[in-house]
Scaffold this active site. Structure first.
Site, PDB file in Angstrom:
ATOM      1  N   ASP A 135     -17.090  34.424   4.641  1.00  0.00           N
ATOM      2  CA  ASP A 135     -17.633  33.087   4.380  1.00  0.00           C
ATOM      3  C   ASP A 135     -17.991  32.420   5.701  1.00  0.00           C
ATOM      4  O   ASP A 135     -17.268  32.583   6.697  1.00  0.00           O
ATOM      5  CB  ASP A 135     -16.595  32.205   3.676  1.00  0.00           C
ATOM      6  N   TYR A 154      -8.454  26.027   2.476  1.00  0.00           N
ATOM      7  CA  TYR A 154      -9.471  26.477   1.533  1.00  0.00           C
ATOM      8  C   TYR A 154      -9.074  27.804   0.889  1.00  0.00           C
ATOM      9  O   TYR A 154      -9.065  27.939  -0.343  1.00  0.00           O
ATOM     10  CB  TYR A 154     -10.827  26.610   2.234  1.00  0.00           C
ATOM     11  N   ASP A 164     -23.131  30.964  -2.890  1.00  0.00           N
ATOM     12  CA  ASP A 164     -22.137  32.035  -3.039  1.00  0.00           C
ATOM     13  C   ASP A 164     -22.489  32.911  -4.219  1.00  0.00           C
ATOM     14  O   ASP A 164     -22.285  32.511  -5.358  1.00  0.00           O
ATOM     15  CB  ASP A 164     -20.756  31.396  -3.226  1.00  0.00           C
TER      16      ASP A 164
END
Lengths: 125, 125
Positions: A98, A12, A36
């Site tokens: 994240d 990712y 996000d």
């Protein structure tokens, strides 16, 4: 499952730094959500997720996963990385944390990113 | 709100390293949940949360917030810290990423901790 999740996290971050967008989208389950930064309206599904990552697709950019930041527990992962984008002779850095949740096949079903303006910086290239 | 949340995060890590337990509990809203590690059954409410932190209350321990790891977005925070516990001549380290959600008064309403056995290590003191 831990190693599989770690691979997806590494892939990712690499893909966010280089693309192609479609390969990022394919890491997500069809019904996945992306929030996000966290607190904004989540984008749901491949089309909305593709639209989100398309914004950076044509930028001159690179990413780095922060060493030793990856935490994996069951079907959950958290990690820090840096995204550097170059505009002319300026470099803009963004360094979020994240968090991701995965399904049984290792696809991301939920991503939430923790960052604000304070986590951005710019400097001459 | 950002500074208030940052203060609570710093206070939280400090208190996990030194206590007293009741001061940790008071950082949480009455109906808050603690999911540590993420994926386990959440503990809900002050009594369950007190019971959770009581486990470390009598241990010889210290904590350190990882510099530059604190990310705050709206009513959400994510951060990394290290908890070191001493048993005899051994030191056990645990380094999770915690995420927290806050209410309008700055109390924690939800905490989830990302870590597994792989994020623990031991060494001679």
């Amino acid at each position: 499952m831990t190693q599989q999740i770690r691979d997806v996290v590494e892939q990712y971050v690499k893909l966010v730094g280089s693309g192609p967008t479609e390969d990022i989208v394919q890491l997500y389950a069809p019904d996945a959500t992306v929030e996000d930064p966290i607190g904004t309206e989540p984008r749901r599904g491949h089309d909305a997720i593709r639209e989100f990552y398309e914004v950076i697709a044509n930028l001159d950019r690179e990413t780095e996963l922060r060493p030793d930041s990856v935490r994996i527990a069951g079907k959950h992962a958290a990690f820090m990385f840096t995204l550097v984008t170059k505009f002319g002779d300026q470099r803009f850095s963004l360094a979020p944390i994240d968090v991701m949740e995965f399904d049984d096949s290792g696809k991301i079903v939920r991503m939430r990113a923790y960052w604000s303006q304070e986590d951005m910086s710019s400097a001459p290239d």
